[in-house]
Design a protein around this motif. Structure first.
Motif, PDB file in Angstrom:
ATOM      1  N   SER A 129       0.828  -1.199  -0.166  1.00  0.00           N
ATOM      2  CA  SER A 129       0.077   0.047   0.150  1.00  0.00           C
ATOM      3  C   SER A 129       0.882   1.076   0.000  1.00  0.00           C
ATOM      4  O   SER A 129       1.621   1.350   0.766  1.00  0.00           O
ATOM      5  CB  SER A 129      -1.026   0.139   1.148  1.00  0.00           C
ATOM      6  OG  SER A 129      -1.712  -1.089   1.081  1.00  0.00           O
ATOM      7  N   GLN A 222      -5.497   2.991  -0.264  1.00  0.00           N
ATOM      8  CA  GLN A 222      -5.299   1.460  -0.314  1.00  0.00           C
ATOM      9  C   GLN A 222      -5.612   1.115   1.371  1.00  0.00           C
ATOM     10  O   GLN A 222      -5.752   0.181   1.507  1.00  0.00           O
ATOM     11  CB  GLN A 222      -4.039   0.946  -0.596  1.00  0.00           C
ATOM     12  CG  GLN A 222      -3.828   0.925  -1.979  1.00  0.00           C
ATOM     13  CD  GLN A 222      -3.089   2.227  -2.509  1.00  0.00           C
ATOM     14  OE1 GLN A 222      -2.070   2.694  -1.955  1.00  0.00           O
ATOM     15  NE2 GLN A 222      -3.604   2.813  -3.600  1.00  0.00           N
ATOM     16  N   VAL A 240     -15.196   2.935  -2.031  1.00  0.00           N
ATOM     17  CA  VAL A 240     -13.918   2.070  -1.529  1.00  0.00           C
ATOM     18  C   VAL A 240     -13.616   1.048  -2.593  1.00  0.00           C
ATOM     19  O   VAL A 240     -14.455   0.320  -3.219  1.00  0.00           O
ATOM     20  CB  VAL A 240     -14.383   1.191  -0.457  1.00  0.00           C
ATOM     21  CG1 VAL A 240     -13.161   0.533   0.305  1.00  0.00           C
ATOM     22  CG2 VAL A 240     -14.593   2.324   0.822  1.00  0.00           C
ATOM     23  N   THR A 244      -8.821  -2.738  -0.380  1.00  0.00           N
ATOM     24  CA  THR A 244      -8.703  -1.411   0.700  1.00  0.00           C
ATOM     25  C   THR A 244      -8.901  -2.290   2.122  1.00  0.00           C
ATOM     26  O   THR A 244      -9.555  -2.879   2.263  1.00  0.00           O
ATOM     27  CB  THR A 244      -9.724  -0.629   0.492  1.00  0.00           C
ATOM     28  OG1 THR A 244      -9.757   0.232  -0.583  1.00  0.00           O
ATOM     29  CG2 THR A 244      -9.420   0.581   1.584  1.00  0.00           C
TER      30      THR A 244
END
Length: 351
Positions: A129, A222, A240, A244
Motif C-alpha cells: 500500500s 489503499q 471504496v 482496501t
C-alpha cells in the motif's frame, strides 16, 4: 511505606517509541486470544452529552500486573482553556497487590490507540500500500498516522481529510512533518537514538497532502483510518476500492458511525473485542441493520495466533473496528514503567 512511580505526559513522550508500543499492543491481542490476559467489566457513566468517564481494567498474568485506566472527557473544557481528556492508569503487582505506578492516561492512550490500528494494518492490509487516507485531523490523527507509517514500508503519501474544516486539514498537513518529528523522534533522541533516526528518515520520505474531495481520496487510498466523533457515515461503500483496508477508530459508544453499513456486504470485519465492538463500536451499525451477524466477525487476536485467517487475497476489503481494551492500556503502561526504571525517569513517591 509503598514506593510508586508517577509518570507525566512528558515522561511518556521521552520513554515510548511507536514501534515498541506496536509490539506490546500485538502482545495484548495475543494475551486476550490465549486467555493469558483477563478483561474485567467496563464501567461507564455519562454526566451529560458533553461529559463522561469510563474505567477499563484487567490482568496480565505473564507480566504479573493488573490495573485500570480511568479516562474522563469533558467536551466544554476547551472553552475554559483546559484539556478535554484527563485520567490516570494505575498499575499494581499481582503478587502483592501493591501499587507500582500512576501514569498520565491521555498521553498513553494516544500511543496505544495509534498502535492498535497499526497491528491490524500489519496483519490485514496489502503490504505494498502506497497511499493512506486519514479521516479526521484531531488529537488522535498524528498518533494514527505515525503508527501507520511504521507498518507500511511502501507508503509514499498521506491524504488528510477533515469533515469539519478543510482549512484545518490544510493547516494540519502543512505542519504534520514537523509535528511527527517532534512528537515521535526528537522526544526519544536521548533514550532511543537509533529508533529516532529511523523515524526521522521515514517521515522525510512521506508526502502529507490535504484532501478536499473525500470521494477521490477514498478511491485513491489503499489504507483508510477514520478517527472522528461522527454519528453518520463518512465513507460510502461505492467509493471504496477492492483491496482496501480500513481502521475504524472513532466509534466508541452507541450511536456513533463513520462507515456506510453497506460496505460490510463486500468486506470482512475484524474487531479487538467482539462483544464490545458489537455494542459500542463501528460494528454495532451493520449488526443492527442485519447486514452482518456477530458470527461473521473475527477478533484480531485470533488472526495473530493463527486461530483464524486474515486477508485472503489482494482484492478483499477488510475492516478493523478498534474500541479499545484494557489489556492495551496495561501493556503500554507496563512498557513505560519498565522504561522509567531503565532510564531513572519520573517521580518516586511514598504512599
Amino acid at each position: 511505606m509503598t514506593k510508586v512511580i508517577v509518570l507525566n505526559s512528558h515522561d511518556i513522550g521521552t520513554l515510548l517509541d511507536m514501534p515498541a508500543v506496536i509490539q506490546v499492543i500485538n502482545d495484548a491481542y495475543t494475551e486476550k486470544a490465549t486467555k493469558d490476559g483477563e478483561i474485567w467489566p467496563m464501567v461507564y457513566n455519562a454526566f451529560s452529552e458533553m461529559a463522561d468517564t469510563d474505567i477499563r481494567s484487567g490482568l496480565l498474568r505473564s507480566k504479573k500486573i493488573f490495573g485500570n485506566k480511568e479516562l474522563t472527557w469533558f467536551g466544554n473544557n476547551s472553552k475554559k482553556s483546559l484539556p478535554e481528556l484527563h485520567g490516570v492508569v494505575t498499575l499494581y503487582s499481582s503478587e502483592t497487590g501493591a501499587p507500582e505506578a500512576f501514569i498520565n492516561a491521555p498521553a498513553l492512550t494516544g500511543f496505544r490507540t495509534g498502535a492498535a490500528g497499526a497491528v491490524a494494518t500489519k496483519k490485514l492490509a496489502n503490504p505494498n500500500s502506497e497511499t493512506l487516507l486519514m479521516v479526521g485531523a484531531g488529537g488522535q490523527a498524528a498518533y494514527q498516522i505515525m503508527a501507520q507509517i511504521c507498518v507500511l514500508p511502501k507508503l509514499k503519501q498521506v491524504l488528510i481529510y477533515d469533515p469539519m474544516s478543510s482549512e484545518n486539514a490544510e493547516k494540519f498537513a502543512q505542519e504534520l512533518s514537523q509535528k511527527l518529528t517532534t512528537l515521535f523522534a526528537d522526544s526519544i533522541q536521548t533514550n532511543q537514538p537509533t529508533v529516532a533516526a529511523k523515524i526521522k528518515e521515514r517521515i522525510k520520505q512521506i508526502k502529507f497532502i490535504a484532501a478536499s474531495d473525500i470521494i477521490k481520496a477514498t478511491k485513491d487510498a489503499q489504507v483508510i483510518v477514520t478517527a472522528t466523533p461522527s454519528t453518520k457515515p463518512l465513507i460510502k461503500a461505492q467509493w471504496v476500492q477492492p483491496g482496501t483496508h480500513i481502521n475504524a477508530i472513532g466509534a466508541d459508544m452507541e450511536g456513533k458511525q463513520e462507515l456506510d453499513t453497506q460496505l460490510y456486504q463486500n468486506a470482512r470485519p475484524f474487531v479487538d473485542d467482539l462483544d464490545q465492538a458489537g455494542e459500542v463500536g463501528e460494528t454495532q451499525n451493520p449488526i443492527k441493520e442485519k447486514v452482518i451477524k456477530k458470527a461473521d466477525v473475527t477478533e484480531i487476536g485470533d488472526v495473530i495466533t493463527k486461530k483464524a485467517v486474515g486477508r485472503q487475497d489482494t482484492k478483499e476489503i477488510t475492516i478493523f473496528d478498534s474500541t479499545g481494551i484494557a489489556l492495551q492500556d496495561l501493556e503500554a503502561a507496563n512498557l513505560v514503567l519498565q522504561r522509567a526504571k531503565q532510564f531513572n525517569a519520573g517521580v518516586v513517591v511514598d504512599l
